[in-house]
Structure formats: structure tokens, C-alpha cells
Design a protein around this motif. Structure first.
Motif, PDB file in Angstrom:
ATOM      1  N   LEU A 244     -33.162   7.978  11.683  1.00  0.00           N
ATOM      2  CA  LEU A 244     -34.026   7.585  10.529  1.00  0.00           C
ATOM      3  C   LEU A 244     -35.379   8.328  10.297  1.00  0.00           C
ATOM      4  N   PRO A 245     -35.821   8.177   9.352  1.00  0.00           N
ATOM      5  CA  PRO A 245     -37.243   8.812   9.001  1.00  0.00           C
ATOM      6  C   PRO A 245     -38.172   8.643  10.209  1.00  0.00           C
ATOM      7  N   ASN A 246     -39.093   9.502  10.342  1.00  0.00           N
ATOM      8  CA  ASN A 246     -40.291   9.140  11.239  1.00  0.00           C
ATOM      9  C   ASN A 246     -39.952   9.077  12.740  1.00  0.00           C
ATOM     10  N   VAL A 247     -38.772   9.582  13.333  1.00  0.00           N
ATOM     11  CA  VAL A 247     -38.487   9.431  14.573  1.00  0.00           C
ATOM     12  C   VAL A 247     -38.661  10.669  15.540  1.00  0.00           C
TER      13      VAL A 247
ATOM     14  N   VAL B 157     -31.242   6.727   5.820  1.00  0.00           N
ATOM     15  CA  VAL B 157     -31.626   5.474   5.358  1.00  0.00           C
ATOM     16  C   VAL B 157     -30.532   4.360   5.465  1.00  0.00           C
ATOM     17  N   LYS B 158     -30.790   3.184   5.565  1.00  0.00           N
ATOM     18  CA  LYS B 158     -29.743   2.169   5.273  1.00  0.00           C
ATOM     19  C   LYS B 158     -29.301   2.251   3.925  1.00  0.00           C
TER      20      LYS B 158
ATOM     21  N   SER C  16     -49.920   4.625  14.176  1.00  0.00           N
ATOM     22  CA  SER C  16     -50.210   5.714  13.254  1.00  0.00           C
ATOM     23  C   SER C  16     -48.944   6.233  12.661  1.00  0.00           C
ATOM     24  N   ILE C  17     -47.905   6.098  13.214  1.00  0.00           N
ATOM     25  CA  ILE C  17     -46.488   6.487  12.737  1.00  0.00           C
ATOM     26  C   ILE C  17     -45.581   5.315  12.390  1.00  0.00           C
ATOM     27  N   ILE C  18     -45.343   5.513  11.220  1.00  0.00           N
ATOM     28  CA  ILE C  18     -44.896   4.086  10.478  1.00  0.00           C
ATOM     29  C   ILE C  18     -43.275   4.245  10.678  1.00  0.00           C
ATOM     30  N   HIS C  19     -42.774   3.279  11.159  1.00  0.00           N
ATOM     31  CA  HIS C  19     -41.076   3.244  11.257  1.00  0.00           C
ATOM     32  C   HIS C  19     -40.725   2.419   9.940  1.00  0.00           C
ATOM     33  N   VAL C  20     -39.453   3.153   9.497  1.00  0.00           N
ATOM     34  CA  VAL C  20     -38.848   2.571   8.317  1.00  0.00           C
ATOM     35  C   VAL C  20     -38.609   1.075   8.273  1.00  0.00           C
ATOM     36  N   ASP C  21     -38.264   0.601   9.536  1.00  0.00           N
ATOM     37  CA  ASP C  21     -38.064  -1.090   9.434  1.00  0.00           C
ATOM     38  C   ASP C  21     -39.257  -1.932   9.929  1.00  0.00           C
ATOM     39  N   ASN C  22     -40.324  -0.995  10.297  1.00  0.00           N
ATOM     40  CA  ASN C  22     -41.764  -1.656  10.647  1.00  0.00           C
ATOM     41  C   ASN C  22     -41.473  -2.385  11.824  1.00  0.00           C
TER      42      ASN C  22
END
Length: 375
Positions: A13-16, A80-81, A114-120
Motif C-alpha cells: 500500500l502507499p506509505n509503507v 490501492v483498494k 507523521s506518516i499517514i496510512h492510506v486507511d487511517n
């Protein structure tokens, strides 16, 4: 001169931490100075496989040139999903994976606001399920299309077509349960048939559990989400390695003791609280093993080299790693195990002790063999 080009696609996923890890990996690739292509394009890195045996043999032979085995890592855009339905980069993402031999799935196991997860939310097992489901849906489309094309042919009674139809139906049933195609019980013949479809979930998967120094790491806090993740990986007999991509990226220019010292200072810890060792090396070695690869060596004053072959290859086939003609022109090979050669102190001494063997066409090459081909 042909070499075995095998690639592992980095997905997640993004940001991992995929790109951070890729940067750390490709810095290793630049160190393989004997190859003119440390990076083929911005998203493909050629990375040497860490192997102490190679360097010991190079020292033994006082060699001028040392060339490691290599593996390609491909940085694939964040999934992404809904990718299987064209969301995000959708089809491009799936095409890029299809072109690789195996998948390295990066899974985030740290919390950091500070590093957003795509699913919060941070839920590694849920992340795996999202990605695997997209791959499964894409494979179901491939399988369904092929089954549709075979329907008419099956009625003609062609045995090959019937065998393919049966194998694909087995895989389809497993995919319909939300499982990876690789979990299907197939015969060797059926596996050969299924290779033609190049299914995404038939590829071996290595899970890279990415933590972050300074973040809240789920493995260190013995978090329930981490325990659920490990239970899933163990029960499904999945390969995984724990890494800290950020630390490895920051340490990419360092080697040896200096690297270990800075890793400790930066706070890289394993789940047991002890200082982590080189996660990148672990990852490359695991990827190499997962692809069913082994290494044999050639060594001399001019060059010491690690050659990549598939486990189970016979000597004539192994020779094709050096040159395509070796298979047909093969007469015999002189073989000595790497540690036996070093222990003997010289090639002549190893020969006197009977450690150097002459092997024929049926010999199955072992990981760590030092070989000289006679053609």
C-alpha cells in the motif's frame, strides 16, 4: 554471455516504506561495480547477493576481479483498494507484477502520526488481505477468460486441453475461496500447465515487515495486531523477514563494523529488544532462496565468480549460466566443495587429498560447489 535474470517486485500500500527500502537496496546494487548496470531504469535495481564464500574464495585465489550473484528488485507503484478494477494505477500495477518472478510485499508494522496510512489505521494483516484480494480478483479474471476459451475445445476430446481445463478448474475453486492460487494442490504436470497463465498469486511471496526506529513498533510492544499477523504467516507457512527500511537506507553507504555501530546508535532493535542485524542482507538471501536458486563458483587469478542456477540442475545445465554452448559441448566437470578447497590450502593439495572429483552429465550441482568445466 547469458545470465539468469530473476526479479522480485516490491509491492505494498502507499506509505509503507517501499521506496525507502528500494533506495537502500539499489545502493547495494551500485556496489556491484563489475556490472555495468547497477540500475536498469529508475524502478529496477540490480542487487548483489551477499555471500561470504565468494570473498573467501577470491582471497584464496588472490583474484583480480570478484563478481557476485545478482537479483533484480523492481519498485512497483503503491497499490490501492480496487486496483483490479482499474483504481489508482490499476492495470499498470498488475502488469508490472506479472513481469516479475516473485513478490516482496512490504507491510507496515509501526505507528507514526507523521506518516499517514492510506486507511487511517495500522493493521498489517488487513493490509495483506487488501493486496492479496486485488491479486486474487485479477487472477480470477485471467482464469475465467481462459476457461471460457477452453469450453468449446474440451468437447473435442483433446487430452491436453482436458488436462489444462481440469488444472485451471482446481485453481479457480481455490481462488473462489479467497485463497492464493499457490495454495492449490497440483501435480507437477499441472504446475507446468499453470505456468503458461502466469498468475499473480502463483508467484512466491516474501513478506517484509517494516518497522521504524523512533516509531511505535508493533513487534516490540507485543501488540495484538502483530501477534495476529505472525499467527497468519506461520499457519500459512509464509516466508517473512523483519526490516527497518529507514535505518537501512541511512546506513547504505557504510560497511562492516562501522555499519553495525551506527545501526545500534540509530536504535534498530529486533522483536526481542536486541540490536537488529542487516535486514537487507536477510531480505536478499531469503528472496534468492524463495526463487529456488543456488550458487556455484568458478575461481582463479583473473576472476572469482558466483553463478546462479536453479536447485536440482545437472552439471551440463549449470554450465549454461556461463555460456549457452556448455550444455551441448559438456564432457565432464571437476568439482570441489568451497570449504574443502579452502581447508586444503591449494588446488593441488585438494587434488592430492581426493577432494577434487570428476563428475559427468548426471551430476546434480550443489550449493557451494567450485567447478571447472571441460568441453
Amino acid at each position: 554471455m547469458p545470465f539468469m535474470s530473476l526479479s522480485i517486485g516490491i509491492v505494498g500500500l502507499p506509505n509503507v516504506g517501499k521506496s525507502t527500502l528500494f533506495n537502500a537496496l539499489t545502493k547495494k546494487g551500485v556496489l556491484a561495480a563489475n556490472y555495468p548496470f547497477a540500475t536498469i531504469d529508475p524502478s529496477v535495481g540490480v542487487v548483489p547477493v551477499p555471500d561470504d564464500r565468494l570473498h573467501k574464495l577470491a582471497g584464496f585465489s588472490k583474484t583480480q576481479n570478484t563478481i557476485p550473484a545478482i537479483i533484480e528488485f523492481v519498485d512497483i507503484a503503491g497499490l490501492v483498494k480496487g486496483a483490479s478494477a482499474g483504481e489508482g494505477l490499476g492495470n499498470k500495477f498488475l502488469t508490472n507484477i506479472r513481469e516479475t518472478d516473485a513478490i516482496l510485499q512490504i507491510v507496515r508494522i509501526f505507528e507514526d502520526g507523521s506518516i499517514i496510512h492510506v486507511d487511517n489505521k495500522i493493521d498489517p494483516l488487513s493490509d495483506i488481505e487488501v493486496i492479496n484480494l486485488e491479486l486474487i480478483i485479477a487472477d480470477q479474471e485471467t482464469v475465467s477468460k481462459r476457461l471460457g476459451n477452453l469450453e468449446r475445445e474440451v468437447k473435442k476430446g483433446d487430452k491436453k486441453i482436458i488436462a489444462e481445463h481440469e488444472a485451471i478448474k482446481k485453481v479457480d475453486a481455490v481462488l473462489s475461496q479467497g485463497k492464493l492460487a499457490s495454495k492449490t494442490e497440483l501435480t507437477e504436470d499441472e504446475r507446468v500447465i499453470m505456468k503458461q497463465l502466469n498468475l499473480l498469486t502463483m508467484k512466491p511471496i516474501l513478506y517484509g515487515l517494516n518497522k521504524k526506529s523512533g516509531g511505535v513498533n508493533l513487534d516490540e510492544t507485543k501488540d495484538e495486531r502483530y501477534q495476529k499477523l505472525i499467527k497468519f504467516l506461520v499457519e500459512n507457512n509464509e516466508s517473512y523477514v523483519i526490516i527497518d527500511a529507514k535505518i537501512e537506507d541511512e546506513l547504505k553507504d557504510l560497511v562492516g563494523e562501522e555499519k553495525e555501530m551506527f545501526r545500534t546508535e540509530l536504535g534498530g532493535k529486533g522483536a526481542d529488544g536486541e540490536a537488529m542485524h542487516d535486514g537487507i542482507d536477510d531480505l536478499i538471501k531469503k528472496g534468492y532462496e524463495m526463487l529456488g536458486l543456488i550458487t556455484y563458483f568458478t575461481t582463479g587469478e583473473k576472476e572469482t565468480r558466483a553463478w546462479t542456477i536453479k536447485k536440482g540442475w545437472t552439471a551440463p545445465l549449470a554450465g549454461t549460466a556461463i555460456h549457452g554452448d556448455f550444455k551441448d559441448k559438456f564432457i565432464r566437470a571437476e568439482v570441489v566443495f568451497w570449504s574443502d578447497l579452502l581447508g586444503a590450502g591449494s588446488y593441488g593439495s585438494a587434488r592430492e587429498k581426493g577432494l577434487v572429483r570428476t563428475e559427468g552429465k548426471e551430476y546434480v550441482v550443489k550449493d557451494g560447489d567450485v567447478m571447472e568445466f571441460k568441453i
